[in-house]
Motif scaffolding. Structure first.
Motif, PDB file in Angstrom:
ATOM      1  N   ALA A 158       9.308   8.970   9.104  1.00 12.87           N
ATOM      2  CA  ALA A 158      10.279   8.637  10.153  1.00 12.87           C
ATOM      3  C   ALA A 158      11.701   8.881   9.659  1.00 12.87           C
ATOM      4  CB  ALA A 158      10.100   7.182  10.588  1.00 12.87           C
ATOM      5  N   MET A 159      11.974   8.465   8.416  1.00  8.64           N
ATOM      6  CA  MET A 159      13.336   8.570   7.869  1.00  8.64           C
ATOM      7  C   MET A 159      13.759  10.026   7.733  1.00  8.64           C
ATOM      8  SD  MET A 159      14.484   6.695   4.358  1.00  8.64           S
ATOM      9  CE  MET A 159      15.520   7.679   3.268  1.00  8.64           C
ATOM     10  N   ASN A 160      12.812  10.897   7.383  1.00  6.27           N
ATOM     11  CA  ASN A 160      13.149  12.302   7.171  1.00  6.27           C
ATOM     12  C   ASN A 160      12.761  13.183   8.358  1.00  6.27           C
ATOM     13  OD1 ASN A 160      14.137  12.324   4.231  1.00  6.27           O
ATOM     14  ND2 ASN A 160      12.213  11.178   4.110  1.00  6.27           N
ATOM     15  N   LYS A 161      12.367  12.534   9.461  1.00  2.76           N
ATOM     16  CA  LYS A 161      11.974  13.246  10.679  1.00  2.76           C
ATOM     17  C   LYS A 161      10.948  14.345  10.401  1.00  2.76           C
ATOM     18  CE  LYS A 161      16.135  12.130  13.278  1.00  2.76           C
ATOM     19  NZ  LYS A 161      16.633  11.179  12.234  1.00  2.76           N
ATOM     20  N   ILE A 162       9.976  14.032   9.552  1.00  2.00           N
ATOM     21  CA  ILE A 162       8.914  14.991   9.233  1.00  2.00           C
ATOM     22  C   ILE A 162       7.762  14.762  10.217  1.00  2.00           C
ATOM     23  CG2 ILE A 162       7.201  15.664   7.493  1.00  2.00           C
ATOM     24  CD1 ILE A 162       9.284  14.688   5.380  1.00  2.00           C
ATOM     25  N   THR A 163       7.302  15.825  10.871  1.00  2.00           N
ATOM     26  CA  THR A 163       6.251  15.665  11.876  1.00  2.00           C
ATOM     27  C   THR A 163       4.958  16.364  11.458  1.00  2.00           C
ATOM     28  OG1 THR A 163       7.073  17.614  13.012  1.00  2.00           O
ATOM     29  CG2 THR A 163       7.877  15.480  13.787  1.00  2.00           C
TER      30      THR A 163
ATOM     31  N   GLY B 207      10.872   5.635  18.819  1.00  2.00           N
ATOM     32  CA  GLY B 207       9.443   5.396  18.960  1.00  2.00           C
ATOM     33  C   GLY B 207       8.596   6.655  18.985  1.00  2.00           C
ATOM     34  N   ARG B 208       9.166   7.798  18.536  1.00  2.00           N
ATOM     35  CA  ARG B 208       8.381   9.033  18.544  1.00  2.00           C
ATOM     36  C   ARG B 208       7.182   8.908  17.618  1.00  2.00           C
ATOM     37  NH1 ARG B 208      13.858  12.304  18.196  1.00  2.00           N
ATOM     38  NH2 ARG B 208      14.057  10.549  16.772  1.00  2.00           N
ATOM     39  N   LYS B 209       6.020   9.297  18.117  1.00  2.00           N
ATOM     40  CA  LYS B 209       4.794   9.138  17.345  1.00  2.00           C
ATOM     41  C   LYS B 209       4.505  10.367  16.500  1.00  2.00           C
ATOM     42  CE  LYS B 209       2.378   5.744  20.090  1.00  2.00           C
ATOM     43  NZ  LYS B 209       1.121   5.379  20.740  1.00  2.00           N
ATOM     44  N   VAL B 210       3.959  10.149  15.307  1.00  2.00           N
ATOM     45  CA  VAL B 210       3.397  11.228  14.495  1.00  2.00           C
ATOM     46  C   VAL B 210       1.968  10.801  14.157  1.00  2.00           C
ATOM     47  CG1 VAL B 210       3.559  12.543  12.363  1.00  2.00           C
ATOM     48  CG2 VAL B 210       5.656  11.791  13.496  1.00  2.00           C
ATOM     49  N   PRO B 211       0.956  11.476  14.750  1.00  2.00           N
ATOM     50  CA  PRO B 211      -0.431  11.097  14.469  1.00  2.00           C
ATOM     51  C   PRO B 211      -0.761  11.338  12.990  1.00  2.00           C
ATOM     52  CG  PRO B 211      -0.274  12.689  16.296  1.00  2.00           C
ATOM     53  CD  PRO B 211       1.066  12.637  15.644  1.00  2.00           C
ATOM     54  N   CYS B 212      -1.474  10.413  12.390  1.00  2.00           N
ATOM     55  CA  CYS B 212      -1.829  10.526  10.971  1.00  2.00           C
ATOM     56  C   CYS B 212      -3.280  10.110  10.751  1.00  2.00           C
ATOM     57  CB  CYS B 212      -0.978   9.590  10.115  1.00  2.00           C
ATOM     58  SG  CYS B 212       0.774   9.940  10.086  1.00  2.00           S
ATOM     59  N   VAL B 213      -3.894  10.752   9.758  1.00  2.00           N
ATOM     60  CA  VAL B 213      -5.194  10.292   9.290  1.00  2.00           C
ATOM     61  C   VAL B 213      -5.182  10.424   7.778  1.00  2.00           C
ATOM     62  CG1 VAL B 213      -6.301  12.556   9.561  1.00  2.00           C
ATOM     63  CG2 VAL B 213      -7.700  10.496   9.575  1.00  2.00           C
ATOM     64  N   GLY B 214      -5.817   9.484   7.096  1.00  2.00           N
ATOM     65  CA  GLY B 214      -5.766   9.559   5.646  1.00  2.00           C
ATOM     66  C   GLY B 214      -6.846   8.755   4.980  1.00  2.00           C
TER      67      GLY B 214
ATOM     68  N   ASP C  93       0.865  -1.171   0.000  1.00  2.00           N
ATOM     69  CA  ASP C  93       0.000   0.000   0.000  1.00  2.00           C
ATOM     70  C   ASP C  93       0.902   1.221   0.000  1.00  2.00           C
ATOM     71  OD1 ASP C  93       0.966   0.383   2.569  1.00  2.00           O
ATOM     72  OD2 ASP C  93      -0.933   0.021   3.575  1.00  2.00           O
ATOM     73  N   LEU C  94       0.317   2.417   0.087  1.00  2.00           N
ATOM     74  CA  LEU C  94       1.140   3.630   0.104  1.00  2.00           C
ATOM     75  C   LEU C  94       1.291   4.173   1.520  1.00  2.00           C
ATOM     76  CD1 LEU C  94      -0.354   5.389  -3.056  1.00  2.00           C
ATOM     77  CD2 LEU C  94       1.678   3.940  -2.906  1.00  2.00           C
ATOM     78  N   THR C  95       0.570   3.580   2.477  1.00  4.51           N
ATOM     79  CA  THR C  95       0.553   4.114   3.833  1.00  4.51           C
ATOM     80  C   THR C  95       1.842   3.780   4.578  1.00  4.51           C
ATOM     81  OG1 THR C  95      -1.831   3.779   3.785  1.00  4.51           O
ATOM     82  CG2 THR C  95      -0.849   4.278   5.916  1.00  4.51           C
ATOM     83  N   VAL C  96       2.260   2.517   4.499  1.00  2.17           N
ATOM     84  CA  VAL C  96       3.485   2.111   5.191  1.00  2.17           C
ATOM     85  C   VAL C  96       4.716   2.837   4.609  1.00  2.17           C
ATOM     86  CG1 VAL C  96       4.993   0.142   5.654  1.00  2.17           C
ATOM     87  CG2 VAL C  96       2.534  -0.040   6.098  1.00  2.17           C
ATOM     88  N   PRO C  97       4.855   2.909   3.258  1.00  2.00           N
ATOM     89  CA  PRO C  97       5.971   3.721   2.731  1.00  2.00           C
ATOM     90  C   PRO C  97       5.911   5.181   3.189  1.00  2.00           C
ATOM     91  CG  PRO C  97       5.131   2.288   1.007  1.00  2.00           C
ATOM     92  CD  PRO C  97       4.196   2.140   2.186  1.00  2.00           C
ATOM     93  N   PHE C  98       4.706   5.730   3.314  1.00  2.00           N
ATOM     94  CA  PHE C  98       4.560   7.112   3.790  1.00  2.00           C
ATOM     95  C   PHE C  98       5.087   7.241   5.214  1.00  2.00           C
ATOM     96  CE2 PHE C  98       1.441  10.265   5.768  1.00  2.00           C
ATOM     97  CZ  PHE C  98       2.119  11.387   5.327  1.00  2.00           C
ATOM     98  N   ALA C  99       4.696   6.290   6.063  1.00  2.00           N
ATOM     99  CA  ALA C  99       5.161   6.324   7.455  1.00  2.00           C
ATOM    100  C   ALA C  99       6.685   6.175   7.510  1.00  2.00           C
ATOM    101  CB  ALA C  99       4.475   5.219   8.257  1.00  2.00           C
ATOM    102  N   ARG C 100       7.240   5.270   6.683  1.00  2.85           N
ATOM    103  CA  ARG C 100       8.691   5.097   6.613  1.00  2.85           C
ATOM    104  C   ARG C 100       9.364   6.412   6.167  1.00  2.85           C
ATOM    105  NH1 ARG C 100      11.603   6.135   2.661  1.00  2.85           N
ATOM    106  NH2 ARG C 100      10.367   4.966   1.156  1.00  2.85           N
ATOM    107  N   TYR C 101       8.755   7.079   5.180  1.00  2.94           N
ATOM    108  CA  TYR C 101       9.282   8.350   4.677  1.00  2.94           C
ATOM    109  C   TYR C 101       9.295   9.418   5.772  1.00  2.94           C
ATOM    110  CZ  TYR C 101       9.049  12.813   2.081  1.00  2.94           C
ATOM    111  OH  TYR C 101       9.247  14.099   1.646  1.00  2.94           O
TER     112      TYR C 101
END
Lengths: 501, 501
Positions: B136-141, B370-377, B126-134
């Motif tokens: 976390a990898m780029n520390k985008i919050t 383990g820092r969380k970033v809340p997401c909805v999509g 799916d595109l959701t897991v790659p988005f989450a990886r992106y």
């Protein structure tokens, strides 16, 4: 443990390369290897350490990179459409055997999928073979189409120079039985239009013909069986000097020194119509049927290119060979030139940004009855173009917008979330690109700052007084000017003020 | 030979299914299996028979399908941009471990790449897991982005119903720490806008919350350890009746009949604000912390949806569960409704076309700390939408243009190829979309027929007399009207006459 020793040895290799200030690509390669070894070691030991990265040779495109990418795609697609092309798409993987035997030595670079039961699959290596498969499968004998999609090669990545394992190709091809060289000339016109439009600097499009190469090999005394392998050697001339290519031909490939020297004389030639005329008179070449055919068509091609007014950027170049097996006629490659100011003299080639040629036999390889569909096409090497555009934008410090939002719906006082939601919803329904901050009570300053940061040109401010009066305050971010607009005129006012965006 | 016997048995299976007029998907599955077996057998024997096809569960998009696809994409992208989204792209494959442990039971459907040395890779699911990886990898919050790309699932294809192994997802997500339910409400507004814009017919967006479900399971007496698996059972309620779901819960999953019956009462409930209010008063549910939180947020969501004016299409539905493991809050799914005229009565659901929800824990799974970033999509299920649009266009017999060519440059007499090339080149350089036939001396009738077939509205005809006079004859294909235009006004004339195209 043996694996740990191997990791330590690899870490030492990396340390030494860095100390020696080796080629950054080389270092990156060894670092990647080190990381892989470490990851595997971690997995083996059970004390697993997850590496947060994209696969080797791939990258994410963030919003800024995407803005640049879409700009380049727009130029390319609008050119393809200007020339009347339709568009198709094919799956990212093909049956493994669809790709088998099409790429010569490069076949080892194909990504295979794991056998999980069912068909054996491979990721596509280019868009040309899937196109030929598509034509044969659907019995299409006549089409002009473009296809923009990612292809996959397990090559050594050199990402700083725009060489990736996953990369886009932008292909335009004309399939069908037509009068000679008219579609071929259009392909070159397209390359010329795209490179001019993207303003990548000076360029030259090298042109040759597989038939001229084969004829040349024949008259130079290359045995038939060595044509393809000698062709591969010639293909390296843009990267290594003639002396090295010659010694590969003689040493590794067993060509006679005399034949190599005769080839050496030809492959140094490049020019225009005059050179074609001269070679048509060449006592040896003109006796070879293939070469004569190729030269005759090359002359016709130059006549058409003269009508298109683009011969200034075209060079008939006998050293151009192209790696792939499937070409049968005209071949070409566009390279960007960089004026080497330090050393004066000649323009320096900085790499290929487009290539293509005629492949009249490929579709027939897929047809059960071997029916041929002649094809000619061009592939734009977009990754290198991205790299150049990215570097240029960075150098120019140009700020790129990554959204198209026309207006932020803001509030000056607290407790106006509901009013902001109502207004932004009205704007969306009217087709206006609008945002709000996802806060119940955002500060006005923060809302204005958000517009500065993201380039939103307008702010629609709701306040208690304005609500009572049926007005909205519209602020122009650039000038800080504020005007009161009747709520029912707001959409129109926003449209007018952002019409040039 | 055992393999030959197996092929014969399979051929018999296919024959029987066809005779019995079995489900076409079923037949297609068995035929594909037969072809694979035959192909393998051929390969084994050396007398290889190449199968000309795309891999199982995939398809090509020809020009007509692409025209429809691009129409749908335009509507979706323009909605995403209207809401201020940026765009990103990620590689088609990820490190295998990036996908591990994210999809629950569905993990078996992931395509792995063959281990060819180096990293272990899998195609994205799916595109959701790659988005989450992106992120976390780029520390985008904090980002609002869309991503339109193909994803891959080794599922049983049902291509007539728009279920493929390679298919597009169109995802819009909002990441960041914000005030509750504002981004969630915007996601629902987006689904509403897109489905309305595409005019797919009546639809309903079902909404629920994982916290309400979990609270409900708790008060019904489901042990904590069974929450996820009972949730999977509830998720099947849109496909199979309650009685079957109940017997799965009790029989296979070992739930007590009393607990199942209590769940049965809840999952039949659906409604709006009134139902939320009622459940907030429910003596059992209101005692559960999670359920109370979920219900409170659901009430807030409905208030925002009321401001957006879209509650008419929203149904709070306690049977909605969604399969994926990573959801933590609001979940939703849009289904198209088909009025079943034969049997009168209730609107019939014909399948999900969009879905999504809140996943506040996924990015944290990738972050080393383990820092969380809340997401909805939300993800738009574009393949089913394509199927519907294709069927509709076929039914309407609407002719779709697959090119945008404005004018064909033609000639009435022979020996005018050079003049055609010159004129078409002038038009391309002026930005006009133009074509010529790739023939030296095409017949005028064939040139006009080409325009009829492909929908080109204008023909610029060069003739000897016109050339002498510095004129071009412009023919309007629809009316057969012909006007003489001065050559220097031709570009302007073409622009004016095709400005509505």
């Amino acid at each position: 443990m043996a694996e740990e020793a191997a990791v330590r040895a690899q870490a030492e290799t990396v340390r030494r390369l860095k100390q020696d200030k080796a080629d950054p690509d080389e270092i990156a390669k060894e670092v990647a290897k080190l990381l892989e070894m470490k990851a595997e070691l971690g997995a083996d030991e059970g004390k697993h350490k997850f590496v947060l990265k994209t696969p080797k040779g791939t990258r994410d495109f963030g919003p800024k990179e995407m803005a640049i990418r879409e700009r380049a795609f727009r130029a390319i697609i609008s050119c393809f459409k200007r020339h009347g092309a339709e568009v198709i798409d094919t799956p990212v993987f093909e049956l493994k055997e669809t790709l088998t035997g099409k790429y010569g030595e490069d076949s080892k670079l194909i990504y295979d999928l794991k056998d999980q039961g069912g068909e054996l699959l491979s990721l596509r290596y280019d868009l040309t073979v899937p196109f030929a498969r598509y034509l044969a499968m659907n019995k299409i004998t006549n089409i002009k189409r473009y296809h923009i999609a990612k292809v996959y090669r397990r090559d050594n990545p050199a990402m700083t120079r725009g060489r990736y394992r996953e990369f886009y190709q932008c292909d335009f091809d004309i399939a069908g039985q037509f009068d000679p060289m008219i579609p071929d000339a259009e392909c070159l016109k397209i390359v010329h239009e795209i490179l001019s439009d993207l303003q990548l600097g000076d360029f030259v499009i090298k042109v040759n013909d597989r038939r001229i190469l084969d004829g040349m090999f024949a008259v130079c005394g290359v045995p038939d069986s060595k044509f393809r392998t000698i062709c591969s050697s010639v293909d390296k001339l843009d990267k290594i000097p003639w002396e090295e290519v010659r010694s590969e031909m003689v040493g590794e490939k067993g060509l006679s020194p005399e034949a190599a020297d005769r080839i050496g004389e030809y492959v140094q030639l490049h020019g225009g119509l005059d050179l074609i005329e001269r070679l048509l008179q060449d006592p040896k070449l003109s006796q070879n049927k293939l070469a004569k055919e190729g030269l005759g068509d090359m002359k016709l091609l130059f006549e058409y290119l003269t009508l298109f007014g683009i011969t200034g950027k075209i060079s008939f170049d006998l050293s151009l060979a192209r790696g792939l097996d499937y070409y049968t006629g005209v071949i070409f490659e566009a390279v960007l030139l960089q004026q080497d100011h330090e050393h004066g003299e000649e323009a320096l080639s900085v790499g290929s940004v487009a290539g293509g040629g005629r492949y009249d036999g490929l579709v027939g390889m897929f047809d059960p009855k071997g029916r041929k569909v002649p094809c000619v096409g061009v592939s734009i090497g977009i990754e290198r173009i991205f790299s150049i555009l990215e570097q240029r934008l960075e150098a120019a410090e140009e700020k790129i917008r990554t959204t198209e939002t026309q207006v932020l719906v803001a509030s000056a006082q607290k407790k106006l979330l509901e009013e902001r939601l109502k207004l932004v919803s009205e704007l969306w329904d009217a087709g206006i690109k609008a945002e709000i901050l996802y806060k119940k009570n955002p500060k006005l300053l923060n809302q204005l700052q958000y517009c500065e940061d993201t380039g939103i040109p307008l702010v629609a401010i709701v306040g208690e007084q304005e609500l009572k009066d049926g007005m909205v305050k519209l602020r122009i971010v650039a000038t800080r000017e504020e005007v009161n607009v009747r709520r029912e005129s707001l959409v129109e006012e926003i449209r007018i003020r952002t019409s040039q965006c």
